[in-house]
Each structure stands twice: as structure tokens, then as C-alpha cells.
Design a protein around this motif. Structure first.
Motif, PDB file in Angstrom:
ATOM      1  N   ILE A 183       0.839  -1.190   0.015  1.00  0.00           N
ATOM      2  CA  ILE A 183       0.256  -0.060   0.045  1.00  0.00           C
ATOM      3  C   ILE A 183       0.954   1.249  -0.115  1.00  0.00           C
ATOM      4  N   GLY A 184       1.986   1.136   0.414  1.00  0.00           N
ATOM      5  CA  GLY A 184       3.001   2.330   0.542  1.00  0.00           C
ATOM      6  C   GLY A 184       3.387   2.354   1.881  1.00  0.00           C
ATOM      7  N   GLY A 185       4.537   2.987   2.110  1.00  0.00           N
ATOM      8  CA  GLY A 185       5.411   2.833   3.180  1.00  0.00           C
ATOM      9  C   GLY A 185       5.843   1.482   3.516  1.00  0.00           C
ATOM     10  N   SER A 186       5.452   0.873   4.703  1.00  0.00           N
ATOM     11  CA  SER A 186       5.853  -0.541   4.904  1.00  0.00           C
ATOM     12  C   SER A 186       4.664  -1.652   5.014  1.00  0.00           C
ATOM     13  N   PHE A 187       3.658  -1.139   4.351  1.00  0.00           N
ATOM     14  CA  PHE A 187       2.394  -2.030   4.642  1.00  0.00           C
ATOM     15  C   PHE A 187       2.289  -2.837   3.308  1.00  0.00           C
ATOM     16  N   ARG A 188       2.646  -4.066   3.468  1.00  0.00           N
ATOM     17  CA  ARG A 188       2.579  -5.072   2.476  1.00  0.00           C
ATOM     18  C   ARG A 188       1.669  -6.314   3.295  1.00  0.00           C
ATOM     19  N   ASN A 232      -3.878   1.240  -4.884  1.00  0.00           N
ATOM     20  CA  ASN A 232      -3.298   2.056  -5.561  1.00  0.00           C
ATOM     21  C   ASN A 232      -2.903   1.614  -6.856  1.00  0.00           C
ATOM     22  N   PHE A 233      -3.517   0.553  -7.146  1.00  0.00           N
ATOM     23  CA  PHE A 233      -2.983  -0.056  -8.708  1.00  0.00           C
ATOM     24  C   PHE A 233      -4.377  -0.778  -9.322  1.00  0.00           C
ATOM     25  N   ARG A 234      -4.472  -1.039 -10.613  1.00  0.00           N
ATOM     26  CA  ARG A 234      -5.361  -1.660 -11.143  1.00  0.00           C
ATOM     27  C   ARG A 234      -4.714  -2.816 -12.301  1.00  0.00           C
ATOM     28  N   ILE A 235      -5.537  -3.907 -12.144  1.00  0.00           N
ATOM     29  CA  ILE A 235      -5.051  -4.833 -13.344  1.00  0.00           C
ATOM     30  C   ILE A 235      -6.134  -4.640 -14.368  1.00  0.00           C
ATOM     31  N   ASP A 261     -10.541  -6.031   3.459  1.00  0.00           N
ATOM     32  CA  ASP A 261      -9.760  -5.007   3.546  1.00  0.00           C
ATOM     33  C   ASP A 261     -10.233  -3.994   2.599  1.00  0.00           C
ATOM     34  N   LEU A 262     -11.036  -2.810   2.756  1.00  0.00           N
ATOM     35  CA  LEU A 262     -11.504  -1.908   1.822  1.00  0.00           C
ATOM     36  C   LEU A 262     -10.425  -0.939   1.779  1.00  0.00           C
ATOM     37  N   GLY A 263      -9.551  -0.545   2.638  1.00  0.00           N
ATOM     38  CA  GLY A 263      -8.577   0.588   2.165  1.00  0.00           C
ATOM     39  C   GLY A 263      -9.399   1.655   2.606  1.00  0.00           C
ATOM     40  N   SER A 264      -9.599   2.289   1.400  1.00  0.00           N
ATOM     41  CA  SER A 264     -10.277   3.707   1.475  1.00  0.00           C
ATOM     42  C   SER A 264     -11.563   3.731   1.993  1.00  0.00           C
ATOM     43  N   GLY A 265     -12.307   2.903   1.753  1.00  0.00           N
ATOM     44  CA  GLY A 265     -13.793   2.917   2.377  1.00  0.00           C
ATOM     45  C   GLY A 265     -14.397   4.112   2.364  1.00  0.00           C
ATOM     46  N   VAL A 266     -15.217   4.302   0.943  1.00  0.00           N
ATOM     47  CA  VAL A 266     -16.107   5.320   0.915  1.00  0.00           C
ATOM     48  C   VAL A 266     -17.209   4.952   1.099  1.00  0.00           C
ATOM     49  N   VAL A 397      -7.109  12.060  -6.643  1.00  0.00           N
ATOM     50  CA  VAL A 397      -7.769  12.030  -5.125  1.00  0.00           C
ATOM     51  C   VAL A 397      -6.555  11.467  -4.290  1.00  0.00           C
ATOM     52  N   GLY A 398      -5.745  10.764  -4.693  1.00  0.00           N
ATOM     53  CA  GLY A 398      -4.446  10.391  -3.536  1.00  0.00           C
ATOM     54  C   GLY A 398      -4.718   9.440  -2.440  1.00  0.00           C
ATOM     55  N   GLY A 399      -3.789   9.150  -1.673  1.00  0.00           N
ATOM     56  CA  GLY A 399      -3.906   8.311  -0.698  1.00  0.00           C
ATOM     57  C   GLY A 399      -4.411   6.800  -1.150  1.00  0.00           C
ATOM     58  N   GLY A 400      -3.794   6.518  -2.472  1.00  0.00           N
ATOM     59  CA  GLY A 400      -4.012   5.254  -2.842  1.00  0.00           C
ATOM     60  C   GLY A 400      -5.564   4.812  -3.262  1.00  0.00           C
ATOM     61  N   SER A 401      -6.253   5.958  -3.266  1.00  0.00           N
ATOM     62  CA  SER A 401      -7.714   5.866  -3.628  1.00  0.00           C
ATOM     63  C   SER A 401      -8.026   6.301  -5.000  1.00  0.00           C
ATOM     64  N   LEU A 402      -8.803   5.462  -5.601  1.00  0.00           N
ATOM     65  CA  LEU A 402      -9.228   5.704  -6.891  1.00  0.00           C
ATOM     66  C   LEU A 402      -7.997   6.182  -8.079  1.00  0.00           C
ATOM     67  N   PRO A 403      -6.950   5.390  -8.073  1.00  0.00           N
ATOM     68  CA  PRO A 403      -5.863   5.726  -8.841  1.00  0.00           C
ATOM     69  C   PRO A 403      -5.933   6.340 -10.142  1.00  0.00           C
ATOM     70  N   LEU A 404      -7.140   5.652 -10.876  1.00  0.00           N
ATOM     71  CA  LEU A 404      -7.314   6.057 -12.525  1.00  0.00           C
ATOM     72  C   LEU A 404      -8.097   7.358 -12.460  1.00  0.00           C
ATOM     73  N   ALA A 405      -8.784   7.840 -11.223  1.00  0.00           N
ATOM     74  CA  ALA A 405      -9.568   8.901 -11.462  1.00  0.00           C
ATOM     75  C   ALA A 405      -8.965  10.206 -11.814  1.00  0.00           C
ATOM     76  N   GLU A 406      -9.213  10.793 -12.719  1.00  0.00           N
ATOM     77  CA  GLU A 406      -8.560  12.185 -13.150  1.00  0.00           C
ATOM     78  C   GLU A 406      -9.771  13.300 -12.893  1.00  0.00           C
TER      79      GLU A 406
END
Ligand SMILES: *Cc1c(COP(=O)(O)O)cnc(C)c1O
Length: 472
Positions: A183-188, A232-235, A261-266, A397-406
Motif C-alpha cells: 500500500i505504501g510505506g511498509s504496509f505489505r 493504488n493499482f489496477r490490473i 480490507d477495503l482500504g479507503s472505504g467510501v 484523489v491520492g492516498g491510494g484511492s481511485l488511482p485512475l480517477a482524473e
């Protein structure tokens, strides 16, 4: 005069401390720091004398009073808070390096009240007996998400850790290979699982995983079926992901809990505002997921926290787990989170109240108007040598949320005849109130999306420093 003579003339520490101007400084700074500062500036002056050739030493001032301005500069630098306000002109709304979400006014008031007064943090006022700190937000969480139960911990990383430790320690948790993300930093995910004591059973391939892969991997030792939001990524392309319903059905059939684990959780449907659709927390609850975790300071727009919701049976086990104490949330966070969640009681008005949601959903025409106003302010005041224009761009958006959203925006683009974009960026970043910008080609870009009310003037002040700094 010889070097030694100048060195001997250097004042003693007490001599400097006795100067009236230095005594005055004790109104501003702690005395031990002033003493350190005096030692430092005397040493520095000594160093200067030692490094200078004898013939240049003539007339060098070694009086006690000549050290005062150096001392003031040193103290100012040492005593400045390390954690300070910055202007986020990057347009990245959930900017992890800049503190992710900022709080709404009611959330800030709640923090101040919790910090400045005693509270019923763990005291049941009706019964007059010990209460639970989870009680303050559990009913709100349940009401908003539709889950049976909920609790809050320090951040989502600890939420995942607590859930895995409670549900799958020394047993197997099945995860799709395509979801073993960093996810970033050291969270794997694989590392967090190992630390929690859960044994990772990877299934499927990077791009395709089917429910039959999970079924085939289940053994007597399987404790959990786990889904991780890839954040933060999409396949894209030749892919297949298992649906929530399929996982829940398999879990129910085999009597194995399902965790997500939803991560951002909207909590709101962002597609209503023309933004890429992001599955909501409520959808996962409705699908029947047993345990769901998400962050408090990503798309929720609250304080740093990890929210855990789901079936009462599992949430209660987590509340009682010894780790829950180690990852428990503090009262200021709880206060901010409660106030933030209350804003979600009316899903139609959250975008007006919550700063993160407001920035993400800001209409393009509003951003254009604000961009043009900032451009005019800079144009009217910066004078010769600066070229200020506006241009269409996109924010993230940032924070690993919606990485493809512009998110479409209008940025202010500034070029300068006597400083490069990199030089401008550095000067703005090192300003007393740092202004953080983007660079594109030979211009710096200011995105009104993340610039707060009243900050246009502060940005102008920072730009006015460029002339001073470059001239020096
Ligand atoms: C961000 C994220 C985390 C970590 O959450 P924090 O609140 O930063 O601790 C864990 N899992 C996923 C999928 C994430 O997106």
C-alpha cells in the motif's frame, strides 16, 4: 593583531547572557536553549576567526553584542515547531505526506472539547459504571453502514492486523495472488499476515482468480477467506476477480468467515458527482461480508483511524483481544471521528460539510473561477518577470484511492524570467509557511482544488519572496 588576540577577546558565555537584549529573549525562549545558543554562536565566531587568513582579520567584531543577531537567528530556527502548517497547492486531496484528510469545523470543535475537558470516554453516565470507548461511535457506524457491530482502532493497518490476529492466528487465510499488494510505506499484505500469525495461502494468478481456486485451497486449517482492495493499482485487460457474493456463499457453505480490507472505504456513491464509481462500504455489508476494515482519514475524510465493522460475533472477539489495547484509539480521534460520521447521517449533504468529499467533488466551473481569481491576484501583484496563466489540468484523489480517477480542474501556471520552475518550487517549499506545488515542464502549477479559503494571499506572500531570495 594576531589570531590569538582575537580569540582571547571573544566574550564568555555569561557576558553574553548578561546583555539586556539577551535577557529579553527569555520571554520568548526557554533559558537552557538560550544558553546552548550562546555557546553555539561563540563557537561559530571562534571557527570563523580560525579559518580566516591573518591579514583579513583586521576589524572583525568580537564584541558580545555582535553575537545577538546570530543568536536570535539560531533560536528562531531551533524553536520553530517541527510539525507545521503547509499550503497544499498540489491538487492531491488525500496527500499522505501532507497529512491526508483535514477535518471539518465540527470535528475540530469536538477535538478541542475532548482535549480540554474531562469526558465520559469510558464511563457510562446512566449506570454510573465503567463504560466502553467503542460505545461512542458504534451505534453511528451501525446506522450508517448497516453492519451489526463496529469498533475503532488507531489506523487501518492495525485494524487488519487485529482482525487477522483474532480470526486466523496459526491458521490459514486464503488470498488471491492479485491482491497481495503493497500500500505504501511498509504496509505489505503478506508481511502483515505473517506478523499477525496468519498463514498465507495464495490462490489464483496475478490477473485471474476464480471462486473454484478458493474452494480448492480450503483445508481443515482454513480460518479465513480474505479480500484486499488493491487501492493504488489496477490490473486491466485479461482479468477475472471473484465477486463478493461468491466469496460470501462459499464462506457460508463451509462455515469460514470472510474478511475484506477495503482500504479507503467510501460511504457515498461518488459516481453521482461524475467520479469513477468506487464500491461503497455499505455494499460490502449488504453482500454479507463478516468483517470489513477501512481507514478513517482516506475517503471517509476524518481523523487517522481504522474502522472495523461486521458481524457482532467477530467484532466482539476483536474488542476482547489483548491486541485491541495496544492499538486503541485516543479520545481526540474518537471525538473527531464521531463528528465526522454524524455528517454522513444525511448522505445528500456530506459533500458540503466534509472537506475531503467537498474537495473531491468540487465542480469544474467553481475550480475555474477560483483558479482565475488566484491568477489575477498573482498577475496584479507580482510585477515584471512573472508570467501567470490558467490552464485545464487534472487533480488526483491520492492516498491510494481511485488511482485512475482524473478530476478535471483549472490550474494556475507560473513561469519566472529569473528563476527556474525547480528554483521556484524550492523557495516556496522552504518558505516560513511552505507552499507545496507541482512542476510541469518549465512552470509551477497551483491547483485551487486543495487550496483552502484565505490561502491565496499567503501564496502571494510566498511568491513575493522569490525576488528577495534570487537577488541575494
Ligand atoms: C491505506 C490502506 C491500508 C492502510 O491503512 P492506514 O489507515 O494507512 O493504516 C490498508 N489496506 C488498504 C487496502 C489500504 O488502501
Amino acid at each position: 593583531m594576531s589570531k590569538n588576540k582575537y580569540l582571547r577577546q571573544l566574550p564568555k558565555v555569561d557576558e553574553v547572557l548578561d546583555l539586556p537584549d539577551v535577557k529579553q529573549l527569555s520571554n520568548l525562549y526557554p533559558r537552557p536553549l538560550i544558553v546552548d545558543g550562546v555557546r553555539y554562536v561563540i563557537d561559530e565566531r571562534r571557527g570563523t576567526i580560525l579559518s580566516m587568513p591573518d591579514d583579513e582579520l583586521d576589524g572583525i567584531d568580537v564584541s558580545a553584542s555582535s553575537l545577538i543577531s546570530d543568536l536570535e537567528g539560531w533560536l528562531e530556527k531551533q524553536y520553530a515547531p517541527s510539525l507545521k502548517r503547509v499550503v497544499n497547492a498540489t491538487g492531491v486531496v488525500i496527500h499522505t505526506n501532507l497529512g491526508r484528510s483535514i477535518l471539518s469545523a465540527p470535528a475540530i470543535d469536538a477535538v478541542v472539547a475532548a482535549a480540554s475537558n474531562y469526558s465520559n470516554l469510558e464511563f457510562d453516565l446512566e449506570k454510573g459504571a465503567r463504560g466502553s470507548r467503542h460505545s461512542h461511535i458504534e451505534s453511528l457506524l451501525v446506522k450508517i453502514t448497516g453492519a451489526e457491530a463496529g469498533m475503532v482502532v488507531n489506523n487501518n493497518a492495525s485494524a487488519v492486523f487485529l482482525a487477522l490476529s483474532t480470526l486466523a492466528a496459526r491458521r490459514e487465510a486464503i488470498v488471491s495472488r492479485g491482491q497481495l499488494v503493497e500500500i505504501g510505506g511498509s504496509f505489505r499484505i503478506p508481511d502483515v499476515m505473517r506478523q499477525s500469525g496468519a498463514i498465507l495461502r495464495e490462490v489464483g494468478t496475478t490477473n485471474k482468480t476464480y471462486i473454484s481456486d478458493y474452494r480448492a485451497a480450503v483445508t481443515e486449517n482454513t480460518a479465513l477467506l480474505m479480500k484486499v482492495h488493491t487501492s493504488n493499482f489496477r490490473i486491466v485487460g485479461f482479468t477475472h476477480e471473484v465477486e463478493l457474493d461468491e466469496m460470501v456463499a462459499l464462506g457460508e457453505e463451509l462455515g469460514i468467515p470472510v474478511m475484506e480490507d477495503l482500504g479507503s472505504g467510501v460511504l457515498i456513491d461518488l459516481s453521482r458527482y461524475g467520479i469513477t464509481y468506487e464500491p461503497t462500504v455499505q455494499e460490502s455489508v449488504r453482500a454479507g461480508i463478516d468483517v470489513i476494515t477501512f481507514s478513517g482519514d482516506k475517503l471517509l475524510g476524518g481523523p487517522q483511524a481504522g474502522l472495523i465493522i461486521g458481524k457482532t460475533e467477530f467484532v466482539n472477539r476483536m474488542k476482547k483481544h489483548p491486541l485491541a489495547r495496544a492499538v486503541r484509539v485516543d479520545k481526540m480521534t474518537l471525538a473527531a471521528l464521531e463528528a465526522t460520521l454524524r455528517e454522513y447521517l444525511d448522505m445528500d449533504t456530506v459533500w458540503q460539510k466534509n472537506p475531503t468529499i467537498r474537495m473531491i467533488t468540487a465542480p469544474a466551473d467553481e475550480l475555474k473561477t477560483r483558479g482565475e481569481a488566484l491568477a489575477k491576484l498573482l498577475n496584479d501583484n507580482l510585477g515584471e518577470g512573472f508570467t501567470v496563466t490558467t490552464e485545464p489540468e487534472v487533480s488526483k484523489v491520492g492516498g491510494g484511492s481511485l488511482p485512475l480517477a482524473e478530476l478535471p480542474t483549472t490550474v494556475v501556471s507560473v513561469r519566472c524570467a529569473f528563476a527556474t520552475a525547480n528554483e521556484i518550487e524550492t523557495i516556496l517549499r522552504c518558505n516560513e509557511l511552505p507552499v507545496i506545488v507541482r512542476i510541469k515542464e518549465d512552470a509551477v502549477l497551483l491547483d485551487p482544488r486543495t487550496i483552502q479559503e484565505g490561502e491565496d494571499r499567503l501564496i502571494l506572500d510566498a511568491f513575493n519572496k522569490i525576488r528577495e531570495v534570487v537577488k541575494e
